[in-house]
Design a protein around this motif. Structure first.
Motif, PDB file in Angstrom:
ATOM      1  N   GLN A 136     -32.069  37.191  26.139  1.00 16.48           N
ATOM      2  CA  GLN A 136     -31.856  37.096  24.699  1.00 16.48           C
ATOM      3  C   GLN A 136     -31.271  38.395  24.131  1.00 16.48           C
ATOM      4  OE1 GLN A 136     -35.610  35.951  23.007  1.00 16.48           O
ATOM      5  NE2 GLN A 136     -35.660  33.963  24.055  1.00 16.48           N
ATOM      6  N   PRO A 159     -24.747  29.743  16.289  1.00 17.66           N
ATOM      7  CA  PRO A 159     -25.992  29.361  15.602  1.00 17.66           C
ATOM      8  C   PRO A 159     -25.733  28.320  14.526  1.00 17.66           C
ATOM      9  CG  PRO A 159     -25.877  31.742  15.881  1.00 17.66           C
ATOM     10  CD  PRO A 159     -24.543  31.200  16.304  1.00 17.66           C
ATOM     11  N   GLY A 217     -27.403  32.987  10.634  1.00 18.92           N
ATOM     12  CA  GLY A 217     -27.328  33.367  12.043  1.00 18.92           C
ATOM     13  C   GLY A 217     -25.907  33.602  12.505  1.00 18.92           C
ATOM     14  N   ASP A 259     -37.147  41.920   7.391  1.00 19.17           N
ATOM     15  CA  ASP A 259     -36.733  40.573   7.794  1.00 19.17           C
ATOM     16  C   ASP A 259     -35.643  40.584   8.855  1.00 19.17           C
ATOM     17  OD1 ASP A 259     -38.517  39.614   5.946  1.00 19.17           O
ATOM     18  OD2 ASP A 259     -37.004  39.412   4.346  1.00 19.17           O
ATOM     19  N   ARG A 265     -37.021  39.734  12.254  1.00 19.97           N
ATOM     20  CA  ARG A 265     -37.281  38.300  12.407  1.00 19.97           C
ATOM     21  C   ARG A 265     -35.997  37.529  12.680  1.00 19.97           C
ATOM     22  NH1 ARG A 265     -36.629  34.454   8.874  1.00 19.97           N
ATOM     23  NH2 ARG A 265     -36.346  35.979   7.182  1.00 19.97           N
ATOM     24  N   LEU A 266     -34.916  37.900  11.998  1.00 17.25           N
ATOM     25  CA  LEU A 266     -33.641  37.221  12.231  1.00 17.25           C
ATOM     26  C   LEU A 266     -33.104  37.500  13.625  1.00 17.25           C
ATOM     27  CD1 LEU A 266     -31.871  37.769   8.790  1.00 17.25           C
ATOM     28  CD2 LEU A 266     -32.943  35.684   9.647  1.00 17.25           C
ATOM     29  N   ALA A 282     -34.881  38.127  16.257  1.00  9.64           N
ATOM     30  CA  ALA A 282     -35.721  37.428  17.242  1.00  9.64           C
ATOM     31  C   ALA A 282     -35.422  35.935  17.276  1.00  9.64           C
ATOM     32  CB  ALA A 282     -37.193  37.668  16.924  1.00  9.64           C
ATOM     33  N   SER A 283     -35.065  35.345  16.122  1.00  9.47           N
ATOM     34  CA  SER A 283     -34.807  33.912  16.075  1.00  9.47           C
ATOM     35  C   SER A 283     -33.353  33.541  16.339  1.00  9.47           C
ATOM     36  CB  SER A 283     -35.202  33.365  14.698  1.00  9.47           C
ATOM     37  OG  SER A 283     -34.433  33.984  13.671  1.00  9.47           O
ATOM     38  N   ALA A 299     -31.855  31.606  20.029  1.00 11.03           N
ATOM     39  CA  ALA A 299     -32.762  30.536  20.440  1.00 11.03           C
ATOM     40  C   ALA A 299     -32.093  29.671  21.501  1.00 11.03           C
ATOM     41  CB  ALA A 299     -33.141  29.683  19.232  1.00 11.03           C
TER      42      ALA A 299
END
Length: 312
Positions: A66, A134, A139, A204, A207-208, A210-211, A214
């Motif tokens: 990732q 994304p 994303g 934030d 968090r972005l 990490a997501s 995907a």
């Protein structure tokens, strides 16, 4: 020791000889074995190098894929970077096994592999494949902004906001000073925030990141296959070095054998050279050569006749 003597006198007094290291491969032998301890060790048996490598791969590979995807934007390039980093780790396993942070060692190798321009020029990477983007616009904008950053800035932002390292550790892993790393981080955050469709707080951003990647998973290659590839690659390099060394030694020996072993001064100009036969004098002319000589002597040596020959 008394404990050893007492242990040897129990039962029949004969000990079972342990298997010698030569009977098994080195990667199947325990990492440490202490047979001289006075008390039995209640801890479980130590892992072999192969088992420790497999455990490290299972623990780090999904996260590293990732991370390298965020650095490259290509799934296949991310998987190749992780596999190349683990092959390098297996080749240097005695160094990696005693490192205080083996996961950090492999992470640094994977990041450097992913950002290296030489690996991006391979034919396998140059092939144009459709990379799924994304689904959400945030994303897509974040990934596009990351890929437009210079590689050092991209890696600094990933390590600090994505991995969660502090500023000194990020500076040490990127081989930069702490003030330079702070400047890169601020510049990368400002550039990414300007490209996003909506304002995002620095908290934030983690968090972005990490997501964002995907659904990115390591390749189907097993750790045992990676270890086999690394051993094969090391053997090829060893054979190449031996062949090059042999060729170099052969060339050096041939040069020493054929090269002159003393200095010969150059011959001065005008000095007669001995040992060369004199130039032979021309022999008598043939009949055709005598007729041609007489014809040339009978004609005029100058005038228009010499410039404008008669047409026949």
């Amino acid at each position: 020791m008394k404990a050893g003597t007492a242990g040897g006198d129990r039962g029949t007094g004969v000990r079972d000889e342990p298997s010698t290291p030569s009977e098994t491969e080195w990667d199947e032998q325990p990492l440490c074995a202490d047979d001289d301890t006075d008390e039995p060790d209640p801890a479980p048996s130590p892992l072999t190098p192969g088992q420790a490598f497999d455990a490290l791969y299972a623990y780090c590979a999904p996260t590293l894929v990732q991370q390298t995807y965020l650095l490259t934007g290509r799934r296949q390039c991310a998987r190749d970077a992780v596999e190349g980093a683990f092959q390098l780790a297996w080749q240097r396993w005695p160094e990696v096994a005693v490192d205080r942070d083996p996961a950090g060692w492999v992470r640094a190798a994977a990041h450097e592999y992913a950002l290296s321009p030489w690996h991006r020029l391979r034919p396998r990477v140059l092939r144009r494949h459709h990379e799924p983007q994304p689904s959400d616009p945030v994303g897509r904008a974040l990934l596009s902004a990351l890929l437009e950053l210079p590689p050092p800035y991209r890696r600094t932002l990933l390590l600090y906001d994505g991995v969660g390292l502090d500023l000194p550790d990020t500076a040490a892993e990127t081989e930069a000073s702490t003030p330079a790393t702070a400047g890169r981080l601020l510049h990368a955050r400002a550039t990414v925030a300007a490209r996003l469709p909506e304002p995002v707080a620095p908290g934030d951003l983690s968090r972005l990141l990490a997501s964002l990647p995907a659904g990115i998973h390591p390749g189907p290659v097993e750790p045992a296959a990676l270890r086999a590839r690394a051993d094969q690659h090391a053997r090829r390099w060893t054979h190449a070095v031996i062949a090059f060394t042999t060729l170099l030694l052969t060339t050096t020996a041939l040069t020493l054998h054929t090269a002159p072993d003393h200095y010969e001064s150059p011959v001065p100009r005008g000095t007669p050279i001995r040992g060369i036969p004199p130039k032979p004098a021309p022999g008598p002319l043939s009949a055709s050569q005598q007729a041609l000589r007489a014809k040339l002597r009978s004609e005029a040596a100058a005038g228009p006749e010499r410039l404008h020959p008669e047409a026949r």
